[in-house]
Write an enzyme that holds these catalytic residues in place. Structure first.
Site, PDB file in Angstrom:
ATOM      1  N   LYS A  42       0.805  -1.194   0.000  1.00 16.20           N
ATOM      2  CA  LYS A  42       0.000   0.000   0.000  1.00 16.20           C
ATOM      3  C   LYS A  42       0.859   1.274   0.000  1.00 16.20           C
ATOM      4  CE  LYS A  42      -3.316  -2.278   3.075  1.00 16.20           C
ATOM      5  NZ  LYS A  42      -3.794  -2.291   4.473  1.00 16.20           N
ATOM      6  N   GLY A  43       2.061   1.179   0.517  1.00 17.62           N
ATOM      7  CA  GLY A  43       2.851   2.373   0.843  1.00 17.62           C
ATOM      8  C   GLY A  43       3.059   3.368  -0.286  1.00 17.62           C
ATOM      9  N   ASP A  99       7.470   3.239  -1.820  1.00 21.40           N
ATOM     10  CA  ASP A  99       7.686   4.407  -0.977  1.00 21.40           C
ATOM     11  C   ASP A  99       9.077   4.419  -0.365  1.00 21.40           C
ATOM     12  OD1 ASP A  99       7.058   2.224   0.598  1.00 21.40           O
ATOM     13  OD2 ASP A  99       5.705   3.292   1.937  1.00 21.40           O
ATOM     14  N   ASP A 102      14.373  -0.141   2.124  1.00 24.35           N
ATOM     15  CA  ASP A 102      14.863  -0.302   3.488  1.00 24.35           C
ATOM     16  C   ASP A 102      15.914  -1.422   3.480  1.00 24.35           C
ATOM     17  OD1 ASP A 102      14.960  -0.014   6.249  1.00 24.35           O
ATOM     18  OD2 ASP A 102      13.067  -0.964   6.642  1.00 24.35           O
ATOM     19  N   LYS A 130      16.860   4.242   2.590  1.00 26.70           N
ATOM     20  CA  LYS A 130      17.488   4.166   3.911  1.00 26.70           C
ATOM     21  C   LYS A 130      18.668   3.193   3.802  1.00 26.70           C
ATOM     22  CE  LYS A 130      14.308   4.187   7.673  1.00 26.70           C
ATOM     23  NZ  LYS A 130      13.547   3.384   8.644  1.00 26.70           N
ATOM     24  N   PHE A 151      12.461   5.967  12.431  1.00 21.31           N
ATOM     25  CA  PHE A 151      11.184   5.404  12.008  1.00 21.31           C
ATOM     26  C   PHE A 151      10.358   6.498  11.354  1.00 21.31           C
ATOM     27  CE2 PHE A 151       7.357   3.212  11.506  1.00 21.31           C
ATOM     28  CZ  PHE A 151       7.828   1.969  11.144  1.00 21.31           C
ATOM     29  N   VAL A 152      10.239   6.415  10.041  1.00 17.64           N
ATOM     30  CA  VAL A 152       9.580   7.478   9.278  1.00 17.64           C
ATOM     31  C   VAL A 152       8.155   7.086   8.891  1.00 17.64           C
ATOM     32  CG1 VAL A 152      11.670   8.568   8.395  1.00 17.64           C
ATOM     33  CG2 VAL A 152      10.689   6.665   7.148  1.00 17.64           C
ATOM     34  N   ASP A 158       3.479   4.011   6.727  1.00 15.62           N
ATOM     35  CA  ASP A 158       2.674   3.781   7.927  1.00 15.62           C
ATOM     36  C   ASP A 158       3.507   3.313   9.111  1.00 15.62           C
ATOM     37  OD1 ASP A 158       3.252   1.124   6.892  1.00 15.62           O
ATOM     38  OD2 ASP A 158       1.735   0.412   8.298  1.00 15.62           O
ATOM     39  N   ARG A 164      -0.448   7.142   7.172  1.00 11.59           N
ATOM     40  CA  ARG A 164      -0.197   7.229   5.726  1.00 11.59           C
ATOM     41  C   ARG A 164      -0.705   8.554   5.159  1.00 11.59           C
ATOM     42  NH1 ARG A 164       1.247   1.966   4.058  1.00 11.59           N
ATOM     43  NH2 ARG A 164       0.122   0.265   5.059  1.00 11.59           N
TER      44      ARG A 164
HETATM   45  C1  PRP Z   1       7.217  -1.391   3.272  1.00 16.80           C
HETATM   46  C2  PRP Z   1       7.490  -0.457   2.109  1.00 16.80           C
HETATM   47  C3  PRP Z   1       8.282  -1.295   1.150  1.00 16.80           C
HETATM   48  C4  PRP Z   1       9.035  -2.246   2.060  1.00 16.80           C
HETATM   49  C5  PRP Z   1      10.441  -1.819   2.180  1.00 16.80           C
HETATM   50  O1  PRP Z   1       6.115  -2.145   2.973  1.00 16.80           O
HETATM   51  O2  PRP Z   1       6.275  -0.002   1.539  1.00 16.80           O
HETATM   52  O3  PRP Z   1       7.453  -2.010   0.260  1.00 16.80           O
HETATM   53  O4  PRP Z   1       8.388  -2.209   3.347  1.00 16.80           O
HETATM   54  O5  PRP Z   1      11.146  -2.639   3.061  1.00 16.80           O
HETATM   55  P1  PRP Z   1      12.356  -3.570   2.662  1.00 16.80           P
HETATM   56  O6  PRP Z   1      13.253  -2.782   1.743  1.00 16.80           O
HETATM   57  O7  PRP Z   1      13.000  -3.855   3.992  1.00 16.80           O
HETATM   58  O8  PRP Z   1      11.830  -4.803   2.036  1.00 16.80           O
HETATM   59  P2  PRP Z   1       5.227  -2.867   4.084  1.00 16.80           P
HETATM   60  O9  PRP Z   1       5.621  -4.311   4.168  1.00 16.80           O
HETATM   61  O10 PRP Z   1       5.286  -2.107   5.372  1.00 16.80           O
HETATM   62  O11 PRP Z   1       3.785  -2.811   3.438  1.00 16.80           O
HETATM   63  P3  PRP Z   1       2.915  -1.517   3.064  1.00 16.80           P
HETATM   64  O12 PRP Z   1       3.487  -0.979   1.769  1.00 16.80           O
HETATM   65  O13 PRP Z   1       1.545  -2.055   2.887  1.00 16.80           O
HETATM   66  O14 PRP Z   1       3.036  -0.513   4.181  1.00 16.80           O
END
Ligand code: PRP
Length: 184
Positions: A42-43, A99, A102, A130, A151-152, A158, A164
């Site tokens: 969703k991000g 988004d 990480d 990051k 933690f952003v 989210d 969000r």
């Molecule tokens: C978050 C973000 C990325 C992912 C990045 O998604 O939207 O897709 O984590 O992390 P990584 O580089 O460590 O894999 P999340 O799993 O929180 O789902 P969301 O998009 O629904 O918030």
């Protein structure tokens, strides 16, 4: 909600300027080249919808949903809930939009999966990077901002499903983080 934010890291006007810059790079790269923006839900929904409106060349739009297993702050097992149809993947130039980059596991695995399903090319674009958190060797082709290991939240990002809809990217207060963690 704003009271839970320790400080604003990227205000709205800076986000706009960053997206303008990334959109210009993407426009240059894909002029006269068919491509599909694949937004990772969703991000990325807020970022992707602003980004595509600043790219004045033809493109198609598709979605996939992927999330790390669990709702904590560490990326764990990746669960893909849905992908674009095969006809939207096979032989296509895809631009995955997320988004945040990480640990890198999400985009690394999604890129592999889309290539395995027959995409001609897969590039990646993230609003935030990051690098301090990276656990796999992976870099995005296009990125908006590098952020510290805080933690952003906001602008699509989210914590425990919330924040969000903040119009900026901010660092969450420790108290808000602990409160939400206890409720999980
Ligand atoms: C978050 C973000 C990325 C992912 C990045 O998604 O939207 O897709 O984590 O992390 P990584 O580089 O460590 O894999 P999340 O799993 O929180 O789902 P969301 O998009 O629904 O918030």
């Amino acid at each position: 909600m704003h009271d839970d934010i320790d400080r604003i890291l990227i205000p709205e006007d800076e986000i706009r300027a960053g997206i303008d810059r990334v959109a210009a790079e993407i426009t240059l790269a894909y002029t006269n080249r068919d491509f599909t923006v694949v937004a990772v839900l969703k991000g990325s929904c807020v970022f992707a919808s602003d980004l595509i409106r600043r790219i004045p060349v033809p493109l198609e739009l598709a979605f996939l949903a992927a999330s790390s297993y669990g709702s904590g702050t560490t990326s764990e097992e990746l669960r893909i809930s849905f992908l674009p149809m095969d006809s939207e993947i096979q032989g296509r130039n895809l631009l995955l939009v997320d988004d945040i980059l990480d640990t890198g596991r999400t985009l690394y695995k999604l890129k592999q999966e889309l290539l395995r399903r027959g995409a001609a090319e897969v590039r990646t674009c993230v609003l935030l990077d990051k690098p301090a958190r990276r656990s796999v060797e992976f870099e995005a082709d296009y990125r908006g901002f590098v952020v510290a290991d805080l933690f952003v939240v906001g602008y699509g990002l989210d914590f425990a499903g919330r924040y969000r809809n903040l119009p900026y990217v901010g660092a969450l207060k420790a108290a808000a983080y602990h409160r939400a963690s206890e409720a999980l």
